[in-house]
Design an enzyme around this catalytic site. Structure first.
Site, PDB file in Angstrom:
ATOM      1  N   HIS A  75       0.809  -1.218   0.000  1.00  0.00           N
ATOM      2  CA  HIS A  75       0.000   0.000   0.000  1.00  0.00           C
ATOM      3  C   HIS A  75       0.844   1.271   0.000  1.00  0.00           C
ATOM      4  CE1 HIS A  75      -3.823   1.871   0.008  1.00  0.00           C
ATOM      5  NE2 HIS A  75      -4.462   0.909   0.668  1.00  0.00           N
ATOM      6  N   ASP A  87      -2.401   2.035  -4.526  1.00  0.00           N
ATOM      7  CA  ASP A  87      -3.653   2.295  -3.813  1.00  0.00           C
ATOM      8  C   ASP A  87      -4.715   1.285  -4.245  1.00  0.00           C
ATOM      9  OD1 ASP A  87      -2.638   4.496  -2.418  1.00  0.00           O
ATOM     10  OD2 ASP A  87      -3.056   5.849  -4.094  1.00  0.00           O
TER      11      ASP A  87
END
Length: 368
Positions: free
Chosen positions: A343, A347
């Protein structure tokens, strides 16, 4: 002249290596450039060549034992050359430190400690000069730790298993994992598999390669404060072996035909299970596929293979009810895909879009 045979550094991250097999015995003649020992490191095997001609005078690291990089594992001398005791017993600083920490204990005490998982440094020895004997270990178990389950087997964490353990630990420590999942109609993939006799993993690799070319952020890595997007699309495939998990790499998968991917995959899997993978066949990966469908796993959340940005998990084929074109209910084969991603780099929306493209190519086969 005395020539030291040292544990080679086969990669930038390599710290230790294991001796798999000595091809020569002590006292035998060796020729420069001749393979003399099998080295196991970073999920690969490597034949180390003799750095000089002469006699293999002394082996310092036996088969199945580990040594740090640059540690002396053997000594070669001229046929009539004398070898001093200092040269015979030379060890790396790490090995010397380890030797100092060795605890004097009888073989029976060590065996019992292994069976019950006892740390001998916690046991007070009552034998000569403080040596730990079997009764000391039994007393420790009964008084200090109570009744413990008997250990059936102790598997050393080294070689393939150690490398895999270090990599997954590093992955979870450094990369915040997130996972998106998607169900895929596998009808067309099943037909292609039956028609061409290529594996399902081959088809998934081909679809992923095409999707990666359209979603380059998934094909990237994070170095310091920079995201580096790879130009090459090199897909690793997780393979289970008796020595642990390995991830051989199909280089430039996006430029290969389905047949070429299938041939490369079969060759790499065979080498992996036989422990014959070369260094270059285990390096340079930019994305990984892990297929557990053949083990009846429906879905799972795979751990990212560092330093990559994502990994694709593949579950088993499951027949599920679905609507046909005329509205009737029929059963179709479906597969659940799981994309775990870093992450810090990717995204949720880019991850979902990539998985949508993989789904599209598996359902339409338009990657061919």
């Amino acid at each position: 002249m005395v020539t030291k045979v040292v544990m080679p550094r086969l990669s930038l991250t390599m710290r230790t290596g294991s001796v798999g097999k000595w091809y020569k015995h002590e006292g035998e003649k060796v020729e420069k450039g001749e393979p003399i020992v099998e080295i196991i490191s970073e999920k690969a095997t490597y034949d180390l060549e003799a750095p000089a001609s002469g006699i293999l005078r002394k082996i310092l690291v036996g088969e199945g034992e580990e040594a740090p990089v640059d540690a002396v594992i053997a000594v070669i001398t001229a046929p009539d050359e004398q070898l001093s005791e200092a040269e015979i017993t030379f060890k790396a600083p790490e090995e010397v430190a380890e030797a100092k920490e060795r605890i004097p204990a009888s073989p029976a005490a060590k065996r019992l400690a292994r069976e019950y998982g006892v740390d001998l440094s916690l046991v007070k020895g009552t034998g000569p000069e403080g040596r730990i004997v079997e009764e000391d270990v039994r007393r420790f178990i009964e008084e200090s730790r109570g009744v413990q389950p008997k250990i059936r087997e102790v598997i050393p964490l080294r070689g393939y298993r150690k490398t895999a353990a270090e990599r997954v630990s590093a992955s979870f420590r450094t990369a915040p994992h997130s996972t998106v999942m998607m169900s895929v109609d596998f009808s067309e993939a099943v037909k292609l598999h039956e028609k061409l006799q290529v594996s399902y993993t081959t088809i998934i690799v081909a679809a992923a390669a095409k999707a990666l070319s359209e979603n380059p952020i998934i094909n990237s890595t994070l170095e310091s404060d920079k995201i580096k997007v790879f130009e090459d699309i090199n897909i690793g495939v997780a393979v289970a072996t008796e020595h642990g998990l390995v991830v051989p790499v199909i280089h430039n998968a996006d430029k290969k035909s389905l047949r070429e991917i299938d041939g490369a995959l079969k060759d790499l899997m065979e080498k992996a299970r036989e422990g014959r993978l070369r260094k270059e066949e285990l390096s340079g990966g930019t994305f990984t596929v892990s297929n557990l469908g053949m083990y009846d796993v429906e879905f799972f959340t795979p751990i990212i293979n560092p330093p990559e940005a994502a990994i694709l998990g593949v579950g088993k084929i499951i027949e599920k009810p679905a609507k046909s074109i005329d509205g009737s209910i029929i059963f179709k084969p479906f597969v659940m895909l799981s994309l775990s991603y870093d992450h810090r780099i990717v995204d949720g929306v880019p991850a979902a879009k990539f998985l949508q493209r993989v789904k599209h190519y598996l359902e339409s086969l338009s990657f061919r």
